[in-house]
Scaffold this active site. Structure first.
Site, short mmCIF file in Angstrom:
data_model
loop_
_atom_site.label_atom_id
_atom_site.label_comp_id
_atom_site.label_asym_id
_atom_site.label_seq_id
_atom_site.Cartn_x
_atom_site.Cartn_y
_atom_site.Cartn_z
N ASP A 1 0.86 -1.19 0.00
CA ASP A 1 0.00 0.00 0.00
C ASP A 1 0.90 1.24 0.00
O ASP A 1 2.02 1.18 0.50
CB ASP A 1 -0.91 0.01 1.24
N THR B 1 -12.25 2.18 -5.69
CA THR B 1 -12.79 2.89 -6.86
C THR B 1 -13.94 3.76 -6.36
O THR B 1 -15.11 3.46 -6.58
CB THR B 1 -13.31 1.90 -7.93
N LYS C 1 -20.48 -8.36 -10.46
CA LYS C 1 -20.27 -7.60 -9.23
C LYS C 1 -21.27 -6.46 -9.07
O LYS C 1 -21.96 -6.33 -8.06
CB LYS C 1 -18.83 -7.06 -9.21
N ASN D 1 -24.70 -5.99 -6.48
CA ASN D 1 -24.93 -4.85 -5.59
C ASN D 1 -26.17 -4.06 -6.00
O ASN D 1 -26.90 -3.54 -5.15
CB ASN D 1 -23.69 -3.96 -5.51
N CYS E 1 -19.87 0.87 -0.78
CA CYS E 1 -20.12 0.03 -1.96
C CYS E 1 -21.46 0.30 -2.63
O CYS E 1 -21.49 0.81 -3.74
CB CYS E 1 -19.99 -1.43 -1.58
N LYS F 1 -23.46 0.39 9.15
CA LYS F 1 -24.09 -0.85 9.62
C LYS F 1 -23.31 -1.33 10.84
O LYS F 1 -22.20 -0.85 11.09
CB LYS F 1 -24.12 -1.91 8.52
C1 UGA Z 1 -22.10 -4.97 0.16
C2 UGA Z 1 -22.55 -6.33 -0.40
O1 UGA Z 1 -23.50 -6.91 0.50
C3 UGA Z 1 -21.36 -7.27 -0.54
O2 UGA Z 1 -21.77 -8.50 -1.11
C4 UGA Z 1 -20.33 -6.59 -1.44
O3 UGA Z 1 -19.17 -7.39 -1.56
C5 UGA Z 1 -19.92 -5.27 -0.83
O4 UGA Z 1 -21.09 -4.43 -0.69
C6 UGA Z 1 -18.94 -4.62 -1.76
O5 UGA Z 1 -19.31 -4.27 -2.88
O6 UGA Z 1 -17.76 -4.56 -1.41
P1 UGA Z 1 -21.47 -4.07 2.59
O7 UGA Z 1 -21.32 -2.73 1.95
O8 UGA Z 1 -20.44 -4.54 3.55
O9 UGA Z 1 -21.58 -5.21 1.46
O10 UGA Z 1 -22.84 -4.03 3.38
P2 UGA Z 1 -24.27 -4.72 3.30
O11 UGA Z 1 -24.37 -5.77 4.32
O12 UGA Z 1 -24.62 -5.08 1.91
O13 UGA Z 1 -25.19 -3.50 3.76
C7 UGA Z 1 -25.27 -2.33 2.97
C8 UGA Z 1 -26.24 -1.34 3.55
O14 UGA Z 1 -27.57 -1.80 3.38
C9 UGA Z 1 -26.08 -1.07 5.05
O15 UGA Z 1 -26.16 0.32 5.26
C10 UGA Z 1 -27.25 -1.79 5.67
O16 UGA Z 1 -27.67 -1.19 6.86
C11 UGA Z 1 -28.29 -1.63 4.58
N1 UGA Z 1 -29.37 -2.65 4.64
C12 UGA Z 1 -29.08 -3.96 4.46
C13 UGA Z 1 -30.68 -2.25 4.82
O17 UGA Z 1 -30.98 -1.05 4.97
N2 UGA Z 1 -31.68 -3.19 4.84
C14 UGA Z 1 -31.41 -4.51 4.69
O18 UGA Z 1 -32.36 -5.32 4.71
C15 UGA Z 1 -30.09 -4.91 4.49
#
Ligand code: UGA
Length: 437
Positions: free
Chosen positions: A30, A85, A208, A212, A264, A327
């Site tokens: 890095d 990115t 990907k 998402n 993401c 989250k």
């Molecule tokens: C997300 C994807 O779930 C992963 O599969 C992906 O690899 C990642 O992005 C990425 O592109 O790197 P992440 O950003 O860690 O993962 O978080 P999530 O668990 O997907 O939650 C995203 C947001 O959605 C959070 O703010 C969460 O609170 C919200 N959420 C999730 C809701 O508001 N309602 C739900 O039912 C689920």
């Protein structure tokens, strides 16, 4: 195998540690000296459950090293590029400067036969462009695109036990050779039965962002339902349970609330839309703009509920904001709905005190104007209103009777629909959820 991981953020640091945990010989690279020093000392520069353990055990075996010098990666057989990115400053498109810089700096160090593996989330078409660059500048090396699906908070488990592996490779024998190198890297997961899809570059890139985009759409769908529930007296939680029993729909990612955030989902749907526009297919993804709009509306909705709960003005009222991260089980505040709500309430003149088990340090860097405390009890003390916006376990477990003894006014906005309205109302609270009667 000898592996390098270029970019040691949330994705790269976990990937490097997990690859070493699997027995590979790994070097993490890095440009950020502070980050590399912390990682080399076994301290992750961010909060991720399970990461300190595998980082320390792997660095102790000598199988995991870190450096700021790409020359130290020169003898790797496989180079994973895991740089960020982010959204560009002035448009919705992805900013590819870190990806381009990583590839350009890596080129002179590529040994004959080396495999470069893109992990970063990129606009479709990027891999083909980078493959052409490698063919021109380092003809002995090859490119594969291997998107990552890890979730923050579960990153270690998702990397060690992925639910699928996707390899985007060139056509013909070159591509087959790249796939068999990746098979060696992921042998443990493959032996455990992980499905593997070998495809072309464009499909791998699209998998990907399509994943998402689908997840974001699911969340905005249920949030749209919650808006309708609000005006009809229906209960969006029961609705989600009921439609979720249909296996074709599924209950997961149907939790209505303050909406999605993080590094993401928000930027990926915007970058996908921007890319579709460039490809002359803007209409195909126009719905994702609506997904984004619904999502951002949820933040304002929670703010409106807060103002309403305080009879039209939050000015000089003490508001306890529970949660600042996007989250639970993460310290990430990038595009966090929770932090946005806290900042907007502060802007309306509320005395906001925000609390979070892990996210305060990052939140303070972005919004030093807010008052923070690591103690939920302190945040709740004499509050006129409580706003729960990140569903950390300790906030879900709050006892309405006990909490009533701390606050000045028994008013609570449950921005994640995780509390039991009956229990809170029975303890004398004015409870408001999202799309719940
Ligand atoms: C997300 C994807 O779930 C992963 O599969 C992906 O690899 C990642 O992005 C990425 O592109 O790197 P992440 O950003 O860690 O993962 O978080 P999530 O668990 O997907 O939650 C995203 C947001 O959605 C959070 O703010 C969460 O609170 C919200 N959420 C999730 C809701 O508001 N309602 C739900 O039912 C689920």
């Amino acid at each position: 195998m000898r592996i390098s991981v270029i970019g040691c953020g949330y994705l790269g640091a976990v990937h490097a540690s997990a690859m070493a945990e699997l027995g590979h010989d790994v070097i993490g690279i890095d440009v950020d000296e502070g980050k590399i020093a912390a990682l080399a000392a076994g301290r992750p520069p961010f909060f991720e459950p399970g990461l300190p353990e595998i980082l320390t055990s792997a660095t102790a075996t000598g199988r995991l090293r870190f450096s700021t010098d790409l020359a130290d990666a020169a003898d790797a057989e496989v180079h994973f590029v895991a740089v960020g990115t982010p959204q560009a400053a002035d448009t919705h498109a992805a900013d590819l400067r870190y990806v381009d810089a990583a590839f350009t700096s890596l080129l002179p160090h590529l040994a004959d036969g080396a495999l470069v593996v893109g992990k970063s989330t990129v606009p479709v078409g990027t891999a083909a462009r980078l493959a052409a660059l490698i063919a021109r500048e380092a003809p002995g090396a090859r490119l594969a695109w291997n998107p990552e699906f890890l979730r923050e908070g579960y990153a270690v488990k998702d990397t060690l036990e992925p639910d699928r592996l996707v390899y985007g490779v060139a056509a013909g024998e070159q591509g087959m050779a790249a796939a068999s190198v990746l098979d060696q890297v992921y042998r443990a997961a493959l032996e455990a039965g992980t499905p593997r899809i070998v495809t072309d570059y464009a499909t791998a890139e699209l998998v990907k962002v399509a994943a998402n985009a689908f997840l974001a759409t699911k969340i905005s769908f249920i949030n749209a339902m919650s808006e309708i529930a609000d005006v009809t007296g229906a209960d969006v939680t029961a609705l989600a349970d009921a439609i979720g029993h249909d296996a074709r729909i599924g209950r997961r990612f149907l939790n209505a609330g303050v909406g999605f955030g993080g590094g993401c989902l928000p930027k990926d749907i915007r970058a996908f839309t921007a890319r579709a526009d460039e490809l002359g297919r803007g209409d195909s993804l126009a719905f994702l703009k609506e997904v984004d709009t619904i999502n951002l509306r949820q933040r304002q909705r929670v703010v409106d509920l807060a103002v309403d709960a305080l009879d039209g003005s939050v000015f000089r009222k003490k508001v306890a904001v529970l949660g600042v991260t996007f989250k639970p089980e993460s310290d990430d505040v990038r595009d966090s709905p929770a932090l946005d709500v806290a900042v907007t309430l502060k802007g309306l003149g509320a005395d906001v005190v925000a609390t979070d088990p892990e996210g305060i340090e990052n939140a303070r860097l972005r919004h030093p104007q807010l008052d923070y405390t690591s103690s939920a009890r302190e945040a709740l003390r004499d509050a006129d209103l409580v706003v729960l916006v990140t569903e950390w376990r300790e906030y879900r477990a709050l006892d309405p009777e006990h909490t009533a003894g701390l606050v000045r006014g028994r008013r609570i906005i449950d921005g994640r629909n995780v509390l039991d309205p009956v229990a809170w109302r029975a303890a004398g609270w004015a409870y408001r959820g999202i799309g719940r009667p």
